[in-house]
Design a protein around this motif. Structure first.
Motif, mmCIF file in Angstrom:
data_model
loop_
_atom_site.group_PDB
_atom_site.id
_atom_site.type_symbol
_atom_site.label_atom_id
_atom_site.label_comp_id
_atom_site.label_asym_id
_atom_site.label_seq_id
_atom_site.Cartn_x
_atom_site.Cartn_y
_atom_site.Cartn_z
ATOM 1 N N GLN A 107 -19.214 -146.676 24.651
ATOM 2 C CA GLN A 107 -18.718 -148.013 24.945
ATOM 3 C C GLN A 107 -19.381 -148.770 26.019
ATOM 4 O O GLN A 107 -18.973 -149.950 26.445
ATOM 5 C CB GLN A 107 -17.262 -147.666 25.350
ATOM 6 N N VAL A 108 -20.014 -148.130 26.723
ATOM 7 C CA VAL A 108 -20.782 -148.706 27.840
ATOM 8 C C VAL A 108 -22.037 -149.220 27.699
ATOM 9 O O VAL A 108 -22.489 -150.024 28.463
ATOM 10 C CB VAL A 108 -20.814 -147.614 29.094
ATOM 11 N N ALA A 109 -22.718 -148.610 26.752
ATOM 12 C CA ALA A 109 -24.297 -148.755 26.478
ATOM 13 C C ALA A 109 -24.505 -150.324 26.307
ATOM 14 O O ALA A 109 -25.517 -150.708 26.785
ATOM 15 C CB ALA A 109 -24.640 -148.217 25.079
ATOM 16 N N ARG A 110 -23.599 -151.136 26.035
ATOM 17 C CA ARG A 110 -24.011 -152.612 25.693
ATOM 18 C C ARG A 110 -24.020 -153.451 26.917
ATOM 19 O O ARG A 110 -24.720 -154.489 27.225
ATOM 20 C CB ARG A 110 -22.719 -153.080 24.805
ATOM 21 N N TYR A 111 -23.149 -152.740 28.186
ATOM 22 C CA TYR A 111 -23.338 -153.564 29.310
ATOM 23 C C TYR A 111 -24.047 -152.896 30.490
ATOM 24 O O TYR A 111 -24.066 -153.209 31.359
ATOM 25 C CB TYR A 111 -21.768 -153.229 29.718
ATOM 26 N N GLN A 112 -24.858 -152.021 29.992
ATOM 27 C CA GLN A 112 -26.060 -151.642 31.042
ATOM 28 C C GLN A 112 -26.923 -152.655 31.366
ATOM 29 O O GLN A 112 -27.412 -153.373 30.586
ATOM 30 C CB GLN A 112 -26.700 -150.448 30.439
ATOM 31 N N GLN A 113 -27.448 -152.525 32.571
ATOM 32 C CA GLN A 113 -28.271 -153.790 33.076
ATOM 33 C C GLN A 113 -29.630 -152.966 33.766
ATOM 34 O O GLN A 113 -29.529 -152.284 34.670
ATOM 35 C CB GLN A 113 -27.579 -154.686 34.087
ATOM 36 N N ASN A 114 -30.887 -153.591 33.249
ATOM 37 C CA ASN A 114 -31.907 -153.107 33.946
ATOM 38 C C ASN A 114 -32.080 -151.641 33.766
ATOM 39 O O ASN A 114 -32.745 -150.823 34.670
ATOM 40 C CB ASN A 114 -31.996 -153.372 35.218
ATOM 41 N N ASP A 115 -31.564 -150.989 32.674
ATOM 42 C CA ASP A 115 -31.767 -149.614 32.356
ATOM 43 C C ASP A 115 -30.938 -148.708 33.459
ATOM 44 O O ASP A 115 -31.232 -147.467 33.472
ATOM 45 C CB ASP A 115 -33.262 -149.148 32.046
ATOM 46 N N LYS A 116 -30.142 -149.351 34.019
ATOM 47 C CA LYS A 116 -29.328 -148.461 35.225
ATOM 48 C C LYS A 116 -27.938 -148.076 34.502
ATOM 49 O O LYS A 116 -27.450 -149.013 34.121
ATOM 50 C CB LYS A 116 -29.227 -149.335 36.518
ATOM 51 N N PRO A 117 -27.478 -146.890 34.968
ATOM 52 C CA PRO A 117 -26.136 -146.412 34.445
ATOM 53 C C PRO A 117 -25.116 -147.299 35.002
ATOM 54 O O PRO A 117 -25.174 -147.620 35.977
ATOM 55 C CB PRO A 117 -26.157 -145.002 34.774
ATOM 56 N N ALA A 118 -24.247 -147.794 34.226
ATOM 57 C CA ALA A 118 -23.330 -148.822 34.604
ATOM 58 C C ALA A 118 -22.192 -147.912 34.944
ATOM 59 O O ALA A 118 -21.230 -148.541 35.898
ATOM 60 C CB ALA A 118 -22.772 -149.705 33.343
ATOM 61 N N VAL A 119 -21.990 -146.592 34.727
ATOM 62 C CA VAL A 119 -21.007 -145.783 35.139
ATOM 63 C C VAL A 119 -21.503 -144.116 35.423
ATOM 64 O O VAL A 119 -22.707 -143.974 35.084
ATOM 65 C CB VAL A 119 -19.986 -145.616 34.012
ATOM 66 N N ASN A 120 -20.925 -143.728 36.185
ATOM 67 C CA ASN A 120 -21.218 -142.197 36.715
ATOM 68 C C ASN A 120 -19.898 -141.351 35.961
ATOM 69 O O ASN A 120 -18.763 -141.487 36.507
ATOM 70 C CB ASN A 120 -21.267 -142.014 38.205
ATOM 71 N N VAL A 121 -20.282 -140.530 34.973
ATOM 72 C CA VAL A 121 -19.323 -139.801 34.444
ATOM 73 C C VAL A 121 -19.074 -138.250 35.074
ATOM 74 O O VAL A 121 -20.285 -137.746 35.130
ATOM 75 C CB VAL A 121 -19.770 -139.654 32.841
ATOM 76 N N SER A 122 -18.093 -137.655 35.307
ATOM 77 C CA SER A 122 -17.966 -136.486 35.598
ATOM 78 C C SER A 122 -16.657 -135.942 35.129
ATOM 79 O O SER A 122 -16.002 -136.427 34.748
ATOM 80 C CB SER A 122 -17.741 -136.422 37.204
ATOM 81 N N GLY A 123 -16.774 -134.472 35.105
ATOM 82 C CA GLY A 123 -15.474 -133.698 34.506
ATOM 83 C C GLY A 123 -15.701 -133.010 33.307
ATOM 84 O O GLY A 123 -16.865 -133.236 32.502
ATOM 85 N N PRO A 124 -14.882 -132.460 32.743
ATOM 86 C CA PRO A 124 -15.061 -131.590 31.350
ATOM 87 C C PRO A 124 -15.208 -132.552 30.354
ATOM 88 O O PRO A 124 -14.369 -133.591 30.201
ATOM 89 C CB PRO A 124 -13.724 -130.677 31.346
ATOM 90 N N ASN A 125 -16.069 -132.190 29.253
ATOM 91 C CA ASN A 125 -16.287 -133.295 27.942
ATOM 92 C C ASN A 125 -15.613 -132.638 27.003
ATOM 93 O O ASN A 125 -16.208 -132.096 25.966
ATOM 94 C CB ASN A 125 -17.894 -133.018 27.610
ATOM 95 N N ILE A 126 -14.241 -132.969 26.686
ATOM 96 C CA ILE A 126 -13.479 -132.425 26.058
ATOM 97 C C ILE A 126 -13.520 -133.169 24.772
ATOM 98 O O ILE A 126 -14.016 -134.198 24.632
ATOM 99 C CB ILE A 126 -11.680 -132.645 26.466
ATOM 100 N N LEU A 127 -13.151 -132.272 23.720
ATOM 101 C CA LEU A 127 -13.509 -133.248 22.291
ATOM 102 C C LEU A 127 -11.939 -133.791 22.082
ATOM 103 O O LEU A 127 -11.254 -133.022 21.566
ATOM 104 C CB LEU A 127 -13.790 -131.826 21.281
#
Length: 337
Positions: free
Chosen positions: A202-222
């Protein structure tokens, strides 16, 4: 029929041929029996284990298959003798065993009439058909849900758009967001989508200059398919809102998205978006305003879809969105609990 199906070297003994035939029958899960015109058994090969041959007395259908099924088979064999037409019947034994009986009258080399019965174990085929029907019903159910979501997106987007161009831009973005979430669900064989993958797409389209637009943390729940589609839509609305209304990302600031499991057994997903507090940069209008589509999605649609609660707050120094939902079968897979 014999001339079409049978050929063997004259040096091959009948005993060897019989052994090869029995081996083939075992592997094909088929049983073959031969009876004379008086229904006396002459040959039984590879009888399914569910039935047993009587000990110490000649086999008859009632003793092998029971009175009810034995009576039905006797009637089918009578019809095969009288009409010369093949008779077929499928029977269900217990709850999960299915057998197909093929009964036909044939002539032996000496001209005598015989009855050949072929019994084919159809249990695995019927189980697969049952699973396929369940899957098709599930696909139909999910397709209807997806169409309902698209219809709601279309009507709500139209209601909050002031022009056709604005409607098309917003609608296409939301449908694309939905399709990305759906791709993740499909790739997992309909188990759902992992939260970190959902955020990334959902975030990939809004990344600029190959920099991560968000920092994600916490459990990777399914997440379940339903939760993935709705939470993906919420992430899209938040991201569009951040891009259109804040200079923070352009200034190199990063949005924080975290997930945690609370003591009461809920998953809590938090979105923390910093604002650009530079006095030289005037604030831009936000996409998410009271009564807007984004507000409806974040504060009503998504929480209701996961039986949870949410809170969307705009501060002077940024935006916070918190979604809390139970770790139930409807929202996450077993491995997440």
């Amino acid at each position: 029929m014999a001339g079409r199906l049978t050929w063997h070297r004259t040096s091959q003994s009948d005993e060897e041929l019989r052994e090869y035939l029995i081996l083939a029958l075992l592997r094909s899960r088929a049983c073959v029996t031969f009876q004379d015109s008086e229904l006396r058994y002459h040959y039984i090969a590879n009888l399914p284990e569910i039935w047993n041959l009587p000990l110490g007395e000649p086999p008859v259908d009632s003793l092998i298959f029971g009175d009810a099924l034995g009576g039905q088979l006797n009637e089918l064999k009578r019809l095969a003798r009288e009409t010369g037409e093949q008779q077929k019947q499928e029977v269900q034994i217990e709850n999960d065993k299915f057998f197909e009986f093929h009964i036909e009258a044939i002539s032996s080399p000496d001209g005598k009439q015989q009855i050949m019965t072929t019994i084919v174990d159809m249990s695995e085929i019927r189980r697969r058909e049952k699973v396929l029907k369940v899957l098709l019903r599930e696909v139909s159910h999910r397709s209807k849900n997806l169409l309902a979501i698209i219809q709601s997106i279309a009507s709500q987007t139209a209601r909050n758009s002031t022009s056709l161009d604005q409607f098309l831009t917003k609608f296409r973005g939301r449908i694309f967001s939905l399709s990305q979430s759906q791709d993740l669900v499909t790739d997992s064989n309909w188990r759902g989508a992992y939260l970190h993958d959902l955020i990334r797409d959902q975030v990939a389209r809004y990344q600029q200059n190959d920099k991560p637009a968000v920092n994600v943390s916490g459990p990777n729940i399914l997440l379940s398919p339903n939760a993935a589609l709705h939470i993906g839509l919420a992430l899209h609305e938040l991201m569009v809102n951040a891009v259109s209304a804040s200079h923070a990302m352009a200034a190199g600031k990063t949005i924080g998205i975290s997930c945690k499991i609370t003591d009461d057994g809920n998953a809590e997903l938090s979105w923390n978006e910093p604002a650009d507090l530079s006095p030289d940069v005037p604030p831009l209008p936000r996409e998410i305003t009271p009564g807007s589509f984004g507000s409806t999605v974040l504060e009503r649609v998504v929480p209701a879809s996961v039986s949870g609660t949410s809170r969307y707050t705009v501060y002077d120094d940024g935006v916070e969105y918190v979604l809390s939902f139970p770790l139930s079968d409807e929202n996450v897979s077993d491995e997440a609990r």
